[in-house]
Design a protein around this motif. Structure first.
Motif, PDB file in Angstrom:
ATOM      1  N   GLU A 111       1.070  -1.046  -0.159  1.00  0.00           N
ATOM      2  CA  GLU A 111      -0.226  -0.054  -0.450  1.00  0.00           C
ATOM      3  C   GLU A 111       0.992   1.269   0.023  1.00  0.00           C
ATOM      4  O   GLU A 111       0.266   2.725  -0.538  1.00  0.00           O
ATOM      5  CB  GLU A 111      -1.333  -0.110   1.166  1.00  0.00           C
ATOM      6  N   GLY A 112       1.800   1.354   0.489  1.00  0.00           N
ATOM      7  CA  GLY A 112       2.651   2.586   1.205  1.00  0.00           C
ATOM      8  C   GLY A 112       3.353   2.669  -0.292  1.00  0.00           C
ATOM      9  O   GLY A 112       3.448   4.068  -1.061  1.00  0.00           O
ATOM     10  N   LEU A 113       4.109   1.767  -0.842  1.00  0.00           N
ATOM     11  CA  LEU A 113       5.149   1.680  -2.129  1.00  0.00           C
ATOM     12  C   LEU A 113       3.767   2.113  -3.045  1.00  0.00           C
ATOM     13  O   LEU A 113       4.039   3.232  -3.482  1.00  0.00           O
ATOM     14  CB  LEU A 113       5.098   0.577  -2.718  1.00  0.00           C
ATOM     15  N   ARG A 114       2.920   1.787  -3.474  1.00  0.00           N
ATOM     16  CA  ARG A 114       1.624   2.520  -4.488  1.00  0.00           C
ATOM     17  C   ARG A 114       1.582   3.875  -4.690  1.00  0.00           C
ATOM     18  O   ARG A 114       1.522   4.699  -5.077  1.00  0.00           O
ATOM     19  CB  ARG A 114       0.202   1.843  -4.420  1.00  0.00           C
ATOM     20  N   ALA A 115       0.901   4.113  -2.446  1.00  0.00           N
ATOM     21  CA  ALA A 115       1.094   5.729  -2.552  1.00  0.00           C
ATOM     22  C   ALA A 115       2.141   6.904  -2.694  1.00  0.00           C
ATOM     23  O   ALA A 115       1.576   7.502  -2.774  1.00  0.00           O
ATOM     24  CB  ALA A 115       0.347   5.636  -1.281  1.00  0.00           C
ATOM     25  N   PHE A 116       3.248   6.545  -2.664  1.00  0.00           N
ATOM     26  CA  PHE A 116       4.188   7.191  -3.251  1.00  0.00           C
ATOM     27  C   PHE A 116       4.745   6.938  -4.278  1.00  0.00           C
ATOM     28  O   PHE A 116       5.795   7.082  -4.873  1.00  0.00           O
ATOM     29  CB  PHE A 116       5.371   6.613  -2.260  1.00  0.00           C
ATOM     30  N   GLY A 117       3.981   5.534  -5.219  1.00  0.00           N
ATOM     31  CA  GLY A 117       4.646   5.529  -6.310  1.00  0.00           C
ATOM     32  C   GLY A 117       5.976   5.295  -6.781  1.00  0.00           C
ATOM     33  O   GLY A 117       6.362   5.251  -7.533  1.00  0.00           O
ATOM     34  N   ILE A 118       6.564   4.324  -5.653  1.00  0.00           N
ATOM     35  CA  ILE A 118       7.642   3.152  -5.646  1.00  0.00           C
ATOM     36  C   ILE A 118       7.759   2.462  -6.645  1.00  0.00           C
ATOM     37  O   ILE A 118       6.776   1.664  -6.351  1.00  0.00           O
ATOM     38  CB  ILE A 118       7.980   3.053  -4.517  1.00  0.00           C
ATOM     39  N   GLY A 119       8.316   2.157  -7.673  1.00  0.00           N
ATOM     40  CA  GLY A 119       8.437   1.626  -8.176  1.00  0.00           C
ATOM     41  C   GLY A 119       7.540   0.238  -9.471  1.00  0.00           C
ATOM     42  O   GLY A 119       6.233   0.724  -9.070  1.00  0.00           O
ATOM     43  N   ARG A 120       7.942  -0.368  -9.980  1.00  0.00           N
ATOM     44  CA  ARG A 120       6.467  -0.356 -10.908  1.00  0.00           C
ATOM     45  C   ARG A 120       5.640  -2.189 -10.087  1.00  0.00           C
ATOM     46  O   ARG A 120       6.211  -2.992  -9.107  1.00  0.00           O
ATOM     47  CB  ARG A 120       7.047  -1.181 -12.453  1.00  0.00           C
ATOM     48  N   ARG A 121       4.940  -2.344 -10.192  1.00  0.00           N
ATOM     49  CA  ARG A 121       3.913  -3.817 -10.761  1.00  0.00           C
ATOM     50  C   ARG A 121       5.180  -4.660 -10.210  1.00  0.00           C
ATOM     51  O   ARG A 121       5.099  -5.437  -8.837  1.00  0.00           O
ATOM     52  CB  ARG A 121       2.844  -4.228 -10.819  1.00  0.00           C
ATOM     53  N   ARG A 122       5.603  -5.365 -10.730  1.00  0.00           N
ATOM     54  CA  ARG A 122       6.654  -6.409 -10.304  1.00  0.00           C
ATOM     55  C   ARG A 122       7.374  -6.196  -9.831  1.00  0.00           C
ATOM     56  O   ARG A 122       8.228  -7.113  -8.753  1.00  0.00           O
ATOM     57  CB  ARG A 122       7.679  -6.389 -12.009  1.00  0.00           C
TER      58      ARG A 122
END
Length: 320
Positions: A111-122
């Protein structure tokens, strides 16, 4: 302290309710050195959780100053505070209610990674797998839901989620109190390992002094929102200089029931934070209370550079 990651000065949090003002945290000041674990102990209702959440500004302070790595975060706007939250995370007390039952473990941790736009899905998936391994779980667990795990495993998931953004500071709010004793030990050792590997700084909130004595470098004792004593763990454990701290220490179970010990029993319940006692807030339950305790908040009595007791009778009672 020059090496302090977190500096708290005169921190106060009050809640306005229909019944009056709740004095949750009152004029608290201390430092947390970088890479250390500070314990925060006290009975239920002493303000520990409110203090921990106020440090992260999950609860807004009424007054005072919170400096994180030299920055006063009490004055930051929402956008600046959002960026700061990558460096400050929390492990919640209840590993059941803190995890969304509708999300798979992998999505919870990411969740946190998505919220901050960190990395692609893989990349995020690989990061989640590595985090699960780091906290002692299998990467295959990312495809399961929280209900499929034990309490100890769910708390490990909560720890992994807190680590996802690679924070420097973590508030662990009663993070082992809901676990069996054997599982508690495993989670405590995990936190110690993470501190060493990641150079984490932590505030560890608990009501059990024996757990705090095992984990923490320093301990702050809180009662009705005010500091009673603060110092190195060894000093708090063996040469405590406040009647409240001594009462907490006397309640720690001993492995040998035949060993001589003096138990200090506190009468009554912790007073209402709506109407805290005048002077020393502990005086209504203190076995050594005197007339002088009713007037004026106690100043810090310095036993040495890092050990302080907030009691007007420290020198009379214990010769410090």
């Amino acid at each position: 302290m020059s090496d302090a990651l977190l500096q708290i000065r005169n921190l106060t949090k009050r809640f306005e309710t229909a019944s009056g003002t709740v004095h949750a945290v009152e004029d608290v000041s201390f430092d947390i050195p970088r890479g250390s674990i500070m314990g925060l102990v006290g009975e239920s209702g002493s303000g520990k959780t409110t203090l921990g959440r106020t440090l992260l500004r999950l609860v807004e302070p009424t007054s005072g100053e919170i400096r994180f790595d030299g920055t006063d975060i009490t004055g930051l706007d929402d956008r600046s505070m959002r960026d700061m939250r990558r460096r400050m995370q929390i492990i919640f007390q209840d590993p059941v209610s803190s995890l969304n039952p509708r999300l798979k473990v992998g999505d919870l941790i990411a969740e946190g990674l998505r919220a901050f736009g960190i990395g692609r899905r893989r990349e995020r998936r690989d990061r989640v797998a590595a985090l699960l391994e780091e906290v002692g779980l299998s990467p295959d667990h990312m495809n399961r839901y929280p209900h499929a795990f034990s309490g100890g495993q769910r708390q490990r998931i909560g720890i992994a989620r807190a680590l996802a953004l690679e924070p420097e500071f973590i508030v662990a709010d009663e993070s082992v109190s809901a676990l069996d004793v054997s599982i508690q030990a495993q989670v405590l050792n995990l936190l110690l390992d993470l501190r060493e590997r990641r150079n984490l700084t932590m505030l560890f909130i608990a009501h059990d002094l024996s757990v705090v004595n095992y984990l923490c470098d320093r301990v702050a004792v809180l009662y009705l929102g005010r500091l009673m004593e603060i110092g190195p763990t060894n000093a708090i454990q063996h040469v405590s200089a406040h009647p409240y701290t001594r009462a907490l220490n006397s309640a720690i179970p001993r492995p040998d029931p035949r060993a001589a010990r003096t138990r200090t029993l506190l009468e009554g319940d912790i007073p209402s934070p709506l109407v805290p006692p005048s002077g020393c807030v502990f005086r209504t339950r203190c076995p050594h209370a005197a007339e002088l305790c009713a007037s004026g908040i106690p100043d810090a009595h310095v036993l040495d550079g890092q050990h302080q007791s907030y009691c007007k009778r420290t020198e009379d009672l214990y010769g410090h």
